[in-house]
Motif scaffolding. Structure first.
Motif, mmCIF file in Angstrom:
data_model
loop_
_atom_site.group_PDB
_atom_site.id
_atom_site.type_symbol
_atom_site.label_atom_id
_atom_site.label_comp_id
_atom_site.label_asym_id
_atom_site.label_seq_id
_atom_site.Cartn_x
_atom_site.Cartn_y
_atom_site.Cartn_z
ATOM 1 N N GLY A 6 0.561 -1.623 0.059
ATOM 2 C CA GLY A 6 -0.006 0.084 -0.085
ATOM 3 C C GLY A 6 0.527 0.838 0.317
ATOM 4 N N ALA A 7 2.245 1.324 0.207
ATOM 5 C CA ALA A 7 2.861 2.633 -0.185
ATOM 6 C C ALA A 7 2.732 2.817 -1.465
ATOM 7 N N GLN A 8 2.490 4.285 -1.502
ATOM 8 C CA GLN A 8 2.610 5.250 -2.080
ATOM 9 C C GLN A 8 3.803 6.163 -2.435
ATOM 10 N N GLU A 9 4.426 7.228 -3.306
ATOM 11 C CA GLU A 9 5.200 7.837 -3.730
ATOM 12 C C GLU A 9 5.073 8.988 -3.052
ATOM 13 N N ARG A 10 4.889 9.465 -1.865
ATOM 14 C CA ARG A 10 5.180 10.433 -0.561
ATOM 15 C C ARG A 10 6.393 10.800 0.185
ATOM 16 N N GLN A 11 6.782 11.972 -0.154
ATOM 17 C CA GLN A 11 7.809 12.872 0.731
ATOM 18 C C GLN A 11 7.223 13.005 2.360
ATOM 19 N N GLY A 12 8.357 13.048 3.298
ATOM 20 C CA GLY A 12 8.248 13.321 4.442
ATOM 21 C C GLY A 12 8.463 14.728 5.100
ATOM 22 N N LEU A 13 8.872 14.817 6.209
ATOM 23 C CA LEU A 13 9.027 16.318 6.865
ATOM 24 C C LEU A 13 9.884 16.880 6.513
ATOM 25 N N ILE A 14 11.468 15.940 6.018
ATOM 26 C CA ILE A 14 12.604 16.257 6.283
ATOM 27 C C ILE A 14 12.229 17.492 4.159
ATOM 28 N N GLU A 15 11.799 16.578 3.243
ATOM 29 C CA GLU A 15 11.468 17.583 2.026
ATOM 30 C C GLU A 15 10.668 18.513 2.196
ATOM 31 N N THR A 16 9.801 18.893 2.942
ATOM 32 C CA THR A 16 9.161 19.023 3.200
ATOM 33 C C THR A 16 9.373 20.495 3.983
ATOM 34 N N ALA A 17 10.594 20.300 4.926
ATOM 35 C CA ALA A 17 11.143 21.510 5.201
ATOM 36 C C ALA A 17 12.325 22.034 4.808
ATOM 37 N N ASN A 18 12.608 21.540 3.477
ATOM 38 C CA ASN A 18 13.586 21.882 2.502
ATOM 39 C C ASN A 18 13.444 23.348 2.453
ATOM 40 N N SER A 19 14.874 23.922 2.880
ATOM 41 C CA SER A 19 14.534 25.345 2.527
ATOM 42 C C SER A 19 14.319 26.268 3.883
ATOM 43 N N GLY A 20 13.964 25.176 4.684
ATOM 44 C CA GLY A 20 13.443 25.826 5.859
ATOM 45 C C GLY A 20 13.817 25.815 7.132
ATOM 46 N N THR A 21 13.544 24.903 7.404
ATOM 47 C CA THR A 21 13.804 24.771 9.338
ATOM 48 C C THR A 21 13.318 23.612 10.131
ATOM 49 N N LEU A 22 13.362 22.453 10.921
ATOM 50 C CA LEU A 22 12.542 21.291 10.832
ATOM 51 C C LEU A 22 13.240 21.358 12.399
ATOM 52 N N PHE A 23 11.680 21.510 13.480
ATOM 53 C CA PHE A 23 11.951 21.523 14.472
ATOM 54 C C PHE A 23 11.410 20.127 15.357
ATOM 55 N N LEU A 24 12.430 19.358 16.255
ATOM 56 C CA LEU A 24 11.757 18.379 16.216
ATOM 57 C C LEU A 24 12.168 18.317 17.942
ATOM 58 N N ASP A 25 11.024 18.168 17.975
ATOM 59 C CA ASP A 25 10.112 17.996 19.599
ATOM 60 C C ASP A 25 10.147 17.447 20.831
ATOM 61 N N GLU A 26 11.243 17.227 21.425
ATOM 62 C CA GLU A 26 10.723 16.332 22.971
ATOM 63 C C GLU A 26 11.034 14.896 21.604
ATOM 64 N N LEU A 27 12.512 15.551 21.507
ATOM 65 C CA LEU A 27 13.674 14.783 20.662
ATOM 66 C C LEU A 27 14.207 13.436 21.386
ATOM 67 N N ASN A 28 14.111 13.766 22.878
ATOM 68 C CA ASN A 28 14.567 12.441 23.424
ATOM 69 C C ASN A 28 13.510 11.630 24.093
ATOM 70 N N SER A 29 12.518 11.603 22.579
ATOM 71 C CA SER A 29 11.435 10.378 22.386
ATOM 72 C C SER A 29 11.877 10.225 21.122
ATOM 73 N N LEU A 30 13.465 10.650 20.499
ATOM 74 C CA LEU A 30 13.050 9.787 19.103
ATOM 75 C C LEU A 30 14.325 8.650 18.831
ATOM 76 N N PRO A 31 13.514 7.550 17.972
ATOM 77 C CA PRO A 31 13.822 6.230 18.396
ATOM 78 C C PRO A 31 15.002 5.884 18.040
ATOM 79 N N TRP A 32 16.459 5.633 18.712
ATOM 80 C CA TRP A 32 17.905 5.595 18.808
ATOM 81 C C TRP A 32 18.358 4.796 17.100
ATOM 82 N N SER A 33 17.218 4.491 15.772
ATOM 83 C CA SER A 33 17.904 3.705 15.186
ATOM 84 C C SER A 33 17.501 4.772 14.242
ATOM 85 N N VAL A 34 16.053 6.192 14.445
ATOM 86 C CA VAL A 34 16.525 6.572 12.961
ATOM 87 C C VAL A 34 17.596 8.467 13.685
#
Length: 472
Positions: A229-257
């Motif tokens: 069911g996966a479609q061609e879709r951009q993620g938040l990094i592409e959405t934030a291109n040329s701007g700013t990505l704010f990662l709130d609650e960084l301490n909840s970000l999985p180690w693998s990511v």
């Protein structure tokens, strides 16, 4: 009023009236004896209502410590080029530079104090005033309401880091305003100067709200067929291109990511989930956490190499209990922001209610203060003054045993060991139980208390009063 002060006012009042700056004079009792039209215009308070009334009755958010006029009167202090900020009667943040002097009679006794101010909103910044505090437009832009010197330093540091365009880590307890600082960092950068907001986006990801299995696709996007069911879709990094990505609650970000995010920060390259095609990303990352760096590293919630990439700029935002001088200013701001829930009739905070606010430790910080002010306005039943603060049980015992106590104005009943709020709550409970014993009808009890029946039911629940045939 001292006769010499009265004579001086009779001579100089016309001169003060003609001055383009706000001028105010109090007598030895702290009452206004002069308050010119420029003061009335900036403070949005009629001069005829100010003259003859105590300063603290007109500005309950102030106290004898924060008012430079009262400091000049009581301690003979002199201020030149001092900064002061407050919320006026229309809810506007007023920031001034002023000179305040005690007034002495021929015998050298202090008989009053005079203050001549300059509104920073109307004045230019060529004299360096902007180095003391942000001007009105900046305060409105980033929304950080504070007159605390340490916070003013943080704001200037955030603006400098924002202009530099580097990655930044924000640390601070929940509710201290980390997202406001993140937006200030973005707004201060060249990325925010693009022709349209869509070309300089500020994208927010709350890492605590995303299931671990969805992190990669959320951040990096997906390629068609990557999974069922996966479609061609951009993620938040592409959405934030040329701007700013704010990662709130960084301490909840999985180690693998974290490892894949590290590559984006190092090389500016990433691939969508299920694709080998590399995509270049041009963005700056701002991260926030409600733990310190040391705590996150010790608990293995944050990779050291990722920390070093994010920690080019680092800001630690103090909790509200460490900048208690901001509580009155914030309370006034939230009063005017949410006064609509009370029909717009509440215009000020009673001195006793303000003392109640200042006595709380605010474990939820500014966010909790805003919620408490909103709730208190909802339950404010009559009058144009907020008399009681509904702090709630979540903050009933928030003061740590080794923390210094803030001053409480009323010293009666100290032998009981109860705070003013606890004594008022106990008295209210006793009163309600007595009325319920006298009257079988809740409607009659509500009428006797001059409150709506729904408010009475709320109070009964608050005090854990169980209704049988009579209250016990």
């Amino acid at each position: 009023m001292d006769t010499e002060l009265a004579s001086a006012l009779a001579i100089f009042s016309q001169l003060f009236d003609a001055m383009p700056q706000p001028v105010a004079i109090i007598d030895s009792e702290g009452n206004y004896v002069y308050y010119n039209q420029e003061s009335a215009k900036i403070d949005a308070y009629p001069a005829e209502r100010a003259v003859g009334h105590p300063l603290l009755d007109i500005y309950p958010a102030m106290d004898a410590e924060s008012s430079t006029l009262l400091q000049a009167l009581h301690h003979g202090k002199r201020y030149t080029g001092a900064f002061q900020a407050f919320i006026n009667a229309q809810g506007r943040l007023v920031q001034q530079i002023h000179t305040t002097l005690p007034l002495l009679n021929r015998r050298g006794a202090v008989v009053g104090a005079v203050e001549i101010a300059r509104d920073l909103a109307a004045a230019g910044s060529d004299d360096g005033a902007s180095a003391i505090a942000p001007n009105k437009q900046e305060a409105c832009r980033h929304g950080i309401v504070s007159q605390d010197p340490a916070m003013q330093v943080l704001i200037r540091q955030a603006e400098a880091l924002g202009k530099a365009g580097v990655n930044v880590l924000l640390c601070g307890e929940t509710g201290t305003g980390k997202e406001l600082f993140a937006r200030l960092l973005h707004q201060s950068s060249q990325r925010a100067g693009a022709p349209s907001p869509s070309l300089s986006p500020f994208v927010v990801l709350n890492c605590a709200a995303i299931p671990e299995t969805l992190f990669e696709s959320t951040l990096f996007g997906t390629a068609r067929g990557a999974f069922t069911g996966a479609q061609e879709r951009q993620g938040l990094i592409e959405t934030a291109n040329s701007g700013t990505l704010f990662l709130d609650e960084l301490n909840s970000l999985p180690w693998s990511v974290q490892g894949k995010l590290l590559r984006v920060l190092q090389d500016g390259m990433f691939s969508r989930v299920g694709s080998n095609k590399e995509i270049r990303a041009d963005l700056r990352v701002i991260a926030a956490a409600n733990e310190t760096q040391q705590e996150m590293l010790a608990a293995r919630k944050l990779r050291p190499d990722l920390l070093y990439r994010l920690n080019i700029g680092q800001l630690s935002i103090p909790p509200l209990r460490e900048r208690c001088g901001d509580i009155p200013l914030l309370a006034e701001a939230f009063l005017h922001k949410h006064r609509g829930v009370a029909g717009g009739r509440v215009k000020r905070i009673a001195p006793a209610a303000m003392r109640q606010l200042q006595a709380c430790r605010w474990p939820g910080n500014v966010r909790m203060l805003e919620n408490v002010m909103q709730r208190s306005l909802i339950f404010c039943e009559t009058g144009d003054e907020l008399q009681a603060i509904w702090i709630g049980e979540d903050a009933a015992d928030t003061r740590s045993h080794d923390a210094p106590a803030e001053p409480v104005a009323d010293t009666q009943g100290q032998g009981s060991g109860l705070s003013l709020e606890e004594q008022m709550s106990s008295y209210e409970k006793t009163l309600l139980i007595g009325l319920l014993k006298e009257h079988a009808s809740l409607s009659e009890v509500a009428r006797r208390c001059a409150i709506p029946r729904a408010t009475l039911q709320y109070k009964l629940k608050k005090h854990n009063i169980t209704l049988h045939r009579s209250a016990s």
